[in-house]
Write a protein that holds these residues in place. Structure first.
Motif, PDB file in Angstrom:
ATOM      1  N   LEU A   1       9.781  -9.768  14.723  1.00  0.00           N
ATOM      2  CA  LEU A   1      10.549  -9.717  13.021  1.00  0.00           C
ATOM      3  C   LEU A   1       9.494  -8.622  12.398  1.00  0.00           C
ATOM      4  CD1 LEU A   1      11.446 -13.184  11.736  1.00  0.00           C
ATOM      5  CD2 LEU A   1      13.136 -11.300  12.569  1.00  0.00           C
ATOM      6  N   ARG A   2       8.463  -8.419  12.951  1.00  0.00           N
ATOM      7  CA  ARG A   2       7.307  -7.505  12.199  1.00  0.00           C
ATOM      8  C   ARG A   2       7.775  -6.353  11.571  1.00  0.00           C
ATOM      9  NH1 ARG A   2       2.105  -8.426  14.749  1.00  0.00           N
ATOM     10  NH2 ARG A   2       2.277 -10.234  13.386  1.00  0.00           N
ATOM     11  N   PHE A   3       8.458  -5.517  12.432  1.00  0.00           N
ATOM     12  CA  PHE A   3       9.052  -4.344  12.171  1.00  0.00           C
ATOM     13  C   PHE A   3      10.231  -4.418  11.232  1.00  0.00           C
ATOM     14  CE2 PHE A   3       6.030  -2.784  15.261  1.00  0.00           C
ATOM     15  CZ  PHE A   3       5.371  -2.002  14.564  1.00  0.00           C
ATOM     16  N   PHE A   4      10.943  -5.488  11.405  1.00  0.00           N
ATOM     17  CA  PHE A   4      12.228  -5.627  10.646  1.00  0.00           C
ATOM     18  C   PHE A   4      11.656  -6.064   9.241  1.00  0.00           C
ATOM     19  CE2 PHE A   4      14.918  -9.211   8.980  1.00  0.00           C
ATOM     20  CZ  PHE A   4      16.008  -8.484   8.924  1.00  0.00           C
ATOM     21  N   ALA A   5      10.736  -6.512   9.213  1.00  0.00           N
ATOM     22  CA  ALA A   5      10.135  -7.143   7.643  1.00  0.00           C
ATOM     23  C   ALA A   5       9.588  -5.590   6.998  1.00  0.00           C
ATOM     24  CB  ALA A   5       8.956  -8.113   7.819  1.00  0.00           C
TER      25      ALA A   5
END
Lengths: 476, 311
Positions: free
Chosen positions: B269-273
């Motif tokens: 989820l890091r790059f989604f965030a």
């Protein structure tokens, strides 16, 4: 203020209902969280089947479902996706290789004559198999019921493995009672259910062979007509039906390539068998176009991290609201907690499968749910600064912010709709969770915040404008 | 009226243009060197990603960390020399290859097991996406974007007027382009790939960006109705100032959970965030500095005053 008391009671009832739902309903975790394999199978066209019709797809689905049942995976899901794809979810399966292999092959349909002198034996073996299948259903049920009890689960799984072995042995024993044959599903043109007589509750399954199959079928039926022996109809090596042929066909066999399989079917079971035959007869290969397998503990890590992040984020938002908006901020916080509870209950009610992106959507919607409250409170402050009374200010805060709240949420819902209509798999999951979040947030902002706030200002000691707008005095 | 968003609009437009142009430049470079404007991940181009961790790492009994040369040699033997390879925390490996069938994959994993030792199945992750499916995901994602654009424009035209809707759409494009541009830059510099979650992020940004714009427009519409003779620039300036508190606070409350996900959430989820953080910040920016100033500029140029829209 009786009006708001009514609302407060309604909200309380809703809260209890939501709590009841949360306590009673187990969450459906996506494979990315609980671990398991998800396969997307694409049905390929062939020269014989140049187009994938919904019938073809549902036939293939039925075959795939049967095969997965054979794998003995609890809570496996087979869904159609799009026009030519099947989505298969196998929770807990960490080695998708076996599954992939079994699913990919084309279903084999075989018609084989029974060997002479095996009549009694067949009956015994079929009874054994029926018993074993019953046992398997029972065990699978127990397995899903004891999902949270590792000790019982290990025991059940051991029993399941044993049951599967016995089933395989029984299948082999049955297969040995039949002679090899050349009549396969590839020669089947059609299979459909038809009532014995118009309006009758008893149904038969009509099968139609191509010329080569018709000839083989005639020969086969001639051989066993009137003997009491049966034709075994095997799907993927499993006997699904064993009809006998009456003596009247002893001369020529059943000619013309049409056959009726009778066996006390209902409309439902006849149709099921027709679909199986049709599906089994279809030489359509499947291709695994997507395979996602996540180890069980990887999923656990993600859940922990995401929940951690979500709780930290939520707490920060709560703190900010009280610090900035004071009493209304506190009320918004209560509404926000209610929002989280209601939304989660709604997820469970709608059967939303919680995936990692879904949790992200949920956390995100918490941030966005504040927006409606912020709009209302900012408006309230403005009205207070204009010198209006507290009651009037709060009232027009709600009234005037409504158009903005509606418009901004509808546009987000439009984006959700596009995602849901055109997206696949988890993209859809995200759209659903976000849409539910927006719906609930409008409800909590307009109903819960409103009732609480009006209830609060009906209590004289809470009616201090500075608790609504800190620097009001200096502004005046 | 201390703050006028229209007074320095060339500055605001300039800032946006510079960022968007550098993004476009990164996309152009990326198109030439990678064949697509953004570095596409597995979801879009297809392939197999395998992640293994040695079983001994959970029990702390590993004798030596994984030797990347050994893995490379095995990959070469299997004819997968072009794969990208990464050792994770000494005892784990991530491999990204062309799409592998069951047999190829089994052969690869058994070869690896033989040389390196047994893997822990609970930590194994396998993803295979066929190239055709990848293309479909990308197409359906872009289609969803387009449909969302059209739906939002129609809705805003009905609720406001067409020019409002048009400039909201411009602000939308601004946000989407800017976010995509920054990810193109990240793709070139850090090798960040976009996956289906990126499309989801873009669609969420669209919803949020319009959200912001609508709140300001709503204020413009209201102020116009109360003071029909006021100059449009002043109306917009007022509307922006009046909604500024809300814009800042809402952006803040939305960013708080996103930043926590970015910092504490898992890798997935890091790059989604990050995409959402960029998108939401630019969304707030474009609503205040782009959509509203463009509306003021456009209405100011109209010879006859347009009648105020009806609610």
């Amino acid at each position: 203020m009786g009006k708001y008391r009514g609302w407060l009671i309604a909200i309380l009832v809703l809260l209890m209902a939501a709590t009841w739902v949360i306590v009673r309903t187990p969450a459906r975790l996506g494979l990315d969280l609980r671990g398991g394999a998800q396969l997307t199978l694409q049905v390929q066209t062939t020269d014989k089947v140049p187009q994938i019709t919904p019938q073809v797809l549902s036939a293939v689905q039925s075959v795939v479902q049967k095969r997965i049942d054979g794998l003995g995976v609890a809570e496996a899901v087979v869904q159609t996706a799009g026009d030519d794809k099947l989505l298969v979810q196998l929770p807990g399966v960490t080695d998708p290789e076996q599954a992939e292999r079994i699913l990919k092959g084309t279903a084999q349909l075989l018609f084989a004559p029974q060997k002479p002198g095996t009549e009694a034996q067949l009956q015994v073996e079929r009874q054994i198999q029926a018993q074993l299948l019953l046992e398997q259903t029972q065990l699978l049920l127990e397995q899903s019921q004891n999902a949270n009890n590792p000790e019982a689960l290990a025991d059940i799984e051991a029993k399941l493995a044993k049951n599967r072995e016995s089933l395989a042995a029984s299948q082999q024993a049955i297969a040995n009672l039949f002679a090899p044959s050349e009549l396969t599903g590839a020669m089947l043109q059609e299979a459909f259910a038809s009532p014995v007589a118009p309006g009758s509750p008893n149904w038969n399954v009509i099968v139609r062979f191509d010329p080569q199959g018709a000839e083989l079928f005639a020969r086969l039926t001639k051989e066993i007509a009137g003997t009491g022996r049966s034709i075994g109809i095997f799907l993927d090596d499993r006997l699904i039906s064993a009809p006998t042929v009456s003596a009247q066909y002893a001369e020529t066999g059943i000619i013309g390539g049409n056959a009726e399989i009778s066996g006390g079917f209902t409309a439902q079971t006849a149709n099921d068998l027709a679909i199986q035959l049709q599906g089994g007869a279809l030489p359509v290969p499947l291709e695994v176009v997507e395979n996602r397998t996540v180890g069980a503990s990887l999923g656990q890590d993600s859940i922990r991290d995401s929940l951690y992040a979500g709780v930290v984020g939520l707490v920060l938002v709560l703190v900010f609201m009280v610090a900035y908006y004071r009493l209304p901020g506190l009320i918004a916080d209560i509404a926000l907690v209610l929002y989280a509870i209601f939304t989660y209950a709604a997820f469970l009610l709608f059967g939303v499968t919680l995936t990692l992106p879904g949790i992200a959507g949920f956390i995100l919607s918490i941030g966005m749910a504040v927006d409606a409250n912020v709009l209302i409170f900012e408006r309230t402050r403005e009205e207070l600064r204009l010198g209006k009374t507290l009651y009037r200010s709060v009232e027009s805060g709600f009234d005037r912010a409504f158009a903005s709240i509606l418009d901004s949420n509808v546009t987000t819902l439009i984006a959700c709709g596009a995602l849901f209509a055109l997206g696949t798999g988890f993209v859809r999951g995200f759209a659903v969770t976000l849409a539910i979040g927006i719906g609930v947030s409008m409800f909590t902002a307009l109903t819960c915040s409103r009732s609480f706030l009006f209830y609060a200002i009906s209590i004289p000691s809470l009616r201090k404008p500075t608790w609504f707008c800190p620097k009001l005095e200096t502004l005046k | 009226m201390s703050f006028s968003v229209n007074r320095q609009r060339s500055l605001w437009w300039g800032i946006s243009l510079v960022v968007i142009l550098s993004g476009l430049m990164a996309m152009a470079i990326s198109s030439v060197s990678l064949g697509s404007p953004l570095r596409l991940g597995l979801d879009f181009i297809g392939g197999t990603r395998l992640q293994f961790e040695l079983a001994c790492s959970t029990t702390n009994t590993c004798k030596q960390p994984i030797d990347i040369d050994v893995v490379r040699r095995i990959l070469n033997q299997e004819g997968l020399g072009n794969s990208s390879l990464q050792v994770i925390d000494q005892y784990g490996i991530g491999i990204r290859t062309i799409p592998l069938g069951v047999e190829q994959r089994t052969r690869l994993s058994s070869a690896l097991t033989q040389e390196l030792g047994a893997f822990n199945p609970a930590q194994t992750q396998i993803e295979t996406v066929g190239p055709t499916l990848g293309g479909q995901i990308l197409r359906s994602g872009l289609l969803a974007l387009l449909v969302a654009f059209i739906g939002i424009t129609i809705y805003l035209t009905l609720r406001f007027q067409f020019d409002y809707a048009f400039f909201a759409l411009v602000a939308l494009f601004h946000d989407v382009l800017l976010t995509a541009g920054i990810f193109a830059i990240l793709g070139l510099t850090l090798g960040v790939e976009i996956d289906s979650l990126f499309i989801v992020a873009l669609l969420t940004i669209i919803g949020f960006s319009v959200n912001d714009t609508v709140v300001i427009y709503d204020r413009v519409r209201e102020t116009l109705k109360l003071n029909p003779d006021l100059n449009i620039k002043e109306v917009v300036d007022q509307a922006v100032v009046q909604t500024l508190g809300r814009s800042i606070n809402t952006t803040l409350t939305t960013l708080l959970p996103l930043v926590t996900i970015f910092i504490f959430g898992g890798d997935t989820l890091r790059f989604f965030a990050l995409a959402l953080i960029i998108g939401f910040v630019t969304g707030a920016y474009s609503s205040i500095f782009v959509a509203s100033t463009l509306l003021a500029w456009w209405r100011d140029r109209q010879p006859t005053p347009t009648p105020s829209p009806v609610t």
